[in-house]
Motif scaffolding. Structure first.
Motif, PDB file in Angstrom:
ATOM      1  N   ALA A 272       7.662   0.710   2.965  1.00  0.00           N
ATOM      2  CA  ALA A 272       6.844   1.920   2.862  1.00  0.00           C
ATOM      3  C   ALA A 272       5.952   1.865   1.633  1.00  0.00           C
ATOM      4  O   ALA A 272       4.903   2.517   1.575  1.00  0.00           O
ATOM      5  CB  ALA A 272       7.734   3.160   2.807  1.00  0.00           C
ATOM      6  N   LEU A 273       6.353   1.073   0.650  1.00  0.00           N
ATOM      7  CA  LEU A 273       5.528   0.836  -0.533  1.00  0.00           C
ATOM      8  C   LEU A 273       4.702  -0.430  -0.376  1.00  0.00           C
ATOM      9  O   LEU A 273       3.490  -0.431  -0.614  1.00  0.00           O
ATOM     10  CB  LEU A 273       6.421   0.713  -1.769  1.00  0.00           C
ATOM     11  N   LEU A 274       5.327  -1.516   0.030  1.00  0.00           N
ATOM     12  CA  LEU A 274       4.671  -2.826   0.029  1.00  0.00           C
ATOM     13  C   LEU A 274       3.498  -2.916   0.981  1.00  0.00           C
ATOM     14  O   LEU A 274       2.433  -3.444   0.622  1.00  0.00           O
ATOM     15  CB  LEU A 274       5.678  -3.923   0.379  1.00  0.00           C
ATOM     16  N   GLU A 275       3.662  -2.467   2.212  1.00  0.00           N
ATOM     17  CA  GLU A 275       2.610  -2.666   3.217  1.00  0.00           C
ATOM     18  C   GLU A 275       1.291  -1.980   2.842  1.00  0.00           C
ATOM     19  O   GLU A 275       0.234  -2.624   2.817  1.00  0.00           O
ATOM     20  CB  GLU A 275       3.108  -2.225   4.584  1.00  0.00           C
ATOM     21  N   PRO A 276       1.307  -0.683   2.514  1.00  0.00           N
ATOM     22  CA  PRO A 276       0.037  -0.064   2.106  1.00  0.00           C
ATOM     23  C   PRO A 276      -0.481  -0.607   0.778  1.00  0.00           C
ATOM     24  O   PRO A 276      -1.697  -0.648   0.556  1.00  0.00           O
ATOM     25  CB  PRO A 276       0.361   1.425   2.016  1.00  0.00           C
ATOM     26  N   LEU A 277       0.437  -1.034  -0.103  1.00  0.00           N
ATOM     27  CA  LEU A 277       0.013  -1.575  -1.393  1.00  0.00           C
ATOM     28  C   LEU A 277      -0.734  -2.890  -1.201  1.00  0.00           C
ATOM     29  O   LEU A 277      -1.790  -3.107  -1.817  1.00  0.00           O
ATOM     30  CB  LEU A 277       1.227  -1.783  -2.300  1.00  0.00           C
ATOM     31  N   ARG A 278      -0.217  -3.761  -0.370  1.00  0.00           N
ATOM     32  CA  ARG A 278      -0.896  -5.028  -0.107  1.00  0.00           C
ATOM     33  C   ARG A 278      -2.283  -4.802   0.472  1.00  0.00           C
ATOM     34  O   ARG A 278      -3.248  -5.479   0.102  1.00  0.00           O
ATOM     35  CB  ARG A 278      -0.053  -5.878   0.844  1.00  0.00           C
ATOM     36  N   GLU A 279      -2.393  -3.837   1.373  1.00  0.00           N
ATOM     37  CA  GLU A 279      -3.697  -3.532   1.972  1.00  0.00           C
ATOM     38  C   GLU A 279      -4.669  -3.005   0.925  1.00  0.00           C
ATOM     39  O   GLU A 279      -5.847  -3.400   0.901  1.00  0.00           O
ATOM     40  CB  GLU A 279      -3.524  -2.495   3.090  1.00  0.00           C
ATOM     41  N   ALA A 280      -4.189  -2.131   0.059  1.00  0.00           N
ATOM     42  CA  ALA A 280      -5.057  -1.545  -0.968  1.00  0.00           C
ATOM     43  C   ALA A 280      -5.513  -2.600  -1.968  1.00  0.00           C
ATOM     44  O   ALA A 280      -6.683  -2.610  -2.385  1.00  0.00           O
ATOM     45  CB  ALA A 280      -4.321  -0.413  -1.686  1.00  0.00           C
ATOM     46  N   VAL A 281      -4.613  -3.495  -2.353  1.00  0.00           N
ATOM     47  CA  VAL A 281      -4.965  -4.545  -3.306  1.00  0.00           C
ATOM     48  C   VAL A 281      -5.981  -5.506  -2.693  1.00  0.00           C
ATOM     49  O   VAL A 281      -6.933  -5.932  -3.358  1.00  0.00           O
ATOM     50  CB  VAL A 281      -3.700  -5.310  -3.766  1.00  0.00           C
ATOM     51  N   ALA A 282      -5.803  -5.830  -1.435  1.00  0.00           N
ATOM     52  CA  ALA A 282      -6.729  -6.754  -0.751  1.00  0.00           C
ATOM     53  C   ALA A 282      -8.156  -6.223  -0.774  1.00  0.00           C
ATOM     54  O   ALA A 282      -9.121  -6.989  -0.902  1.00  0.00           O
ATOM     55  CB  ALA A 282      -6.262  -6.994   0.678  1.00  0.00           C
ATOM     56  N   LYS A 283      -8.312  -4.912  -0.673  1.00  0.00           N
ATOM     57  CA  LYS A 283      -9.648  -4.312  -0.672  1.00  0.00           C
ATOM     58  C   LYS A 283     -10.319  -4.405  -2.046  1.00  0.00           C
ATOM     59  O   LYS A 283     -11.539  -4.283  -2.155  1.00  0.00           O
ATOM     60  CB  LYS A 283      -9.553  -2.847  -0.252  1.00  0.00           C
ATOM     61  N   LEU A 284      -9.512  -4.616  -3.096  1.00  0.00           N
ATOM     62  CA  LEU A 284     -10.052  -4.678  -4.458  1.00  0.00           C
ATOM     63  C   LEU A 284     -10.220  -6.105  -4.962  1.00  0.00           C
ATOM     64  O   LEU A 284     -10.548  -6.313  -6.120  1.00  0.00           O
ATOM     65  CB  LEU A 284      -9.129  -3.915  -5.417  1.00  0.00           C
ATOM     66  N   ALA A 285      -9.987  -7.077  -4.085  1.00  0.00           N
ATOM     67  CA  ALA A 285     -10.058  -8.478  -4.498  1.00  0.00           C
ATOM     68  C   ALA A 285     -11.442  -8.807  -5.039  1.00  0.00           C
ATOM     69  O   ALA A 285     -12.471  -8.478  -4.438  1.00  0.00           O
ATOM     70  CB  ALA A 285      -9.727  -9.391  -3.327  1.00  0.00           C
ATOM     71  N   PHE A 286     -11.470  -9.468  -6.194  1.00  0.00           N
ATOM     72  CA  PHE A 286     -12.734  -9.844  -6.832  1.00  0.00           C
ATOM     73  C   PHE A 286     -13.449 -10.934  -6.046  1.00  0.00           C
ATOM     74  O   PHE A 286     -14.658 -10.894  -5.847  1.00  0.00           O
ATOM     75  CB  PHE A 286     -12.447 -10.319  -8.259  1.00  0.00           C
ATOM     76  N   CYS A 287     -12.684 -11.921  -5.605  1.00  0.00           N
ATOM     77  CA  CYS A 287     -13.265 -13.040  -4.866  1.00  0.00           C
ATOM     78  C   CYS A 287     -12.604 -13.133  -3.497  1.00  0.00           C
ATOM     79  O   CYS A 287     -11.409 -13.438  -3.402  1.00  0.00           O
ATOM     80  CB  CYS A 287     -13.071 -14.354  -5.634  1.00  0.00           C
ATOM     81  N   LYS A 288     -13.354 -12.856  -2.461  1.00  0.00           N
ATOM     82  CA  LYS A 288     -12.791 -12.843  -1.115  1.00  0.00           C
ATOM     83  C   LYS A 288     -12.347 -14.236  -0.666  1.00  0.00           C
ATOM     84  O   LYS A 288     -11.556 -14.364   0.267  1.00  0.00           O
ATOM     85  CB  LYS A 288     -13.820 -12.289  -0.125  1.00  0.00           C
ATOM     86  N   GLY A 289     -12.826 -15.274  -1.328  1.00  0.00           N
ATOM     87  CA  GLY A 289     -12.464 -16.628  -0.935  1.00  0.00           C
ATOM     88  C   GLY A 289     -11.173 -17.122  -1.554  1.00  0.00           C
ATOM     89  O   GLY A 289     -10.701 -18.216  -1.239  1.00  0.00           O
ATOM     90  N   VAL A 290     -10.570 -16.304  -2.444  1.00  0.00           N
ATOM     91  CA  VAL A 290      -9.330 -16.689  -3.116  1.00  0.00           C
ATOM     92  C   VAL A 290      -8.148 -16.021  -2.426  1.00  0.00           C
ATOM     93  O   VAL A 290      -8.188 -14.827  -2.118  1.00  0.00           O
ATOM     94  CB  VAL A 290      -9.352 -16.285  -4.604  1.00  0.00           C
ATOM     95  N   ILE A 291      -7.099 -16.783  -2.167  1.00  0.00           N
ATOM     96  CA  ILE A 291      -5.863 -16.212  -1.645  1.00  0.00           C
ATOM     97  C   ILE A 291      -4.977 -15.881  -2.843  1.00  0.00           C
ATOM     98  O   ILE A 291      -4.328 -16.753  -3.426  1.00  0.00           O
ATOM     99  CB  ILE A 291      -5.149 -17.192  -0.693  1.00  0.00           C
ATOM    100  N   TYR A 292      -4.985 -14.635  -3.241  1.00  0.00           N
ATOM    101  CA  TYR A 292      -4.235 -14.226  -4.431  1.00  0.00           C
ATOM    102  C   TYR A 292      -2.734 -14.215  -4.152  1.00  0.00           C
ATOM    103  O   TYR A 292      -2.290 -14.185  -2.998  1.00  0.00           O
ATOM    104  CB  TYR A 292      -4.691 -12.844  -4.901  1.00  0.00           C
TER     105      TYR A 292
END
Length: 316
Positions: A272-292
């Protein structure tokens, strides 16, 4: 023998840990933090001696002693700069224990110790670079770089909970406004829910579970209510995730770790924490070509303090 000490405001836990990060024996005493510090340090000494005796060892078998504290210390000297839960300032704990046992003593912040424990035998085992976040009453942080604990040039680094991420409606305990922990800790979630209820939002499952008393609100109550579709609870959780994702995006941009792992009471919300958190962080990624690095949950729970402390000397 590697000795690990988890010194908290409530309990002192001491254990013997093997090279695989397994606790072989541990004991615990109540801290009673109002006592003079020499008495608390004497308890630690006696507990260490008790652990060694239980395994039929001697002081000569001790390789090093590590101690995790809720504060800041000089790693090499073991001088406690401050420890708020115990009201300690400039306490020579390392010197006192080193003098007694004639063994190396290392002291570090408890969140850094937990990060090291996860690196040794938990959620980030085998990874060179990782960050640990503990979301509880406050927010603690621990950083591992090249398999070694990192806390800066003056022992005051990895204070991720005091990263400024926005303007808030209340001040942090440190006296500043906008610290990450005032948005993402269990305390922050509770205070925001209470604020919204005082403003007039009374039709909420949060109050039902809390039996109408806002003092009974907990982070678990909020997550449980959000899972039932409660509007206020959903608002509180989404607000927390918004700011936590900002903090994690900043960590990615500064450190680019292999993995970020989350512990503490709030982490018990699980997916309930991890799934929405991962989605939110992905939207803030500085470089879309990097797999953080991925975001996961910590594994060691209450054992992390002893395990990480025991390995402080090994991580240098």
């Amino acid at each position: 023998m590697l000795i690990g000490v988890d010194l908290g405001g409530t309990n002192i836990k001491v254990g013997i840990v093997n090279q695989e990060g397994q606790i072989l024996y541990q004991n615990s005493r109540t801290t009673n933090p109002s006592r003079p510090y020499p008495l608390i340090i004497q308890d630690i000494i006696e507990q260490i001696e008790g652990c060694v005796s239980q395994l039929n060892g001697t002081v000569e078998d001790i390789k090093s002693i590590g101690i995790g504290i809720p504060g800041i210390a000089e790693l090499q000297t073991g001088n406690v700069i401050y420890c708020t839960n115990l009201s300690w300032y400039d306490v020579p704990m390392g010197e006192m224990i080193r003098t007694h046992f004639n063994k190396p003593v290392y002291i570090e912040n408890d969140a850094t110790v937990a990060a090291l424990a996860e690196s040794v035998s938990g959620s980030t085992k085998g990874l060179a670079n990782s960050v640990f976040l503990t979301l509880g009453t406050g927010v603690g942080g621990g950083i591992i770089i090249n398999h070694k604990a990192y806390s800066g040039s003056h022992g005051a680094g990895s204070e991720i909970g005091h990263m400024i991420v926005g303007e808030n409606f209340y001040e942090c305990n440190c006296g500043r406004n906008g610290c990450l922990e005032t948005f993402t800790s269990a305390t922050a979630m509770i205070r925001y829910a209470q604020k919204r209820i005082r403003e007039g939002v009374v039709d909420t499952e949060i109050l039902n579970i809390a039996e109408g008393n806002i003092e009974n609100i907990t982070a678990k109550v909020i997550f449980d209510s959000a899972q039932k579709g409660d509007q206020l609870a959903t608002e509180v959780v989404e607000r927390m995730i918004k700011y936590l994702s900002i903090g994690i995006a900043n960590i990615h941009n500064m450190l680019d770790p292999d993995r970020i792992t989350i512990g503490g009471g709030v982490s018990k919300a699980g997916d309930a924490l991890l799934e929405p958190l991962r989605e939110a962080v992905a939207k803030l990624a500085f470089c879309k070509g990097v797999i953080y690095g991925d975001i996961t949950l910590a594994q060691l729970g209450n054992d992390a303090g002893i395990i990480g402390a025991a390995f402080l000397g090994e991580s240098l």
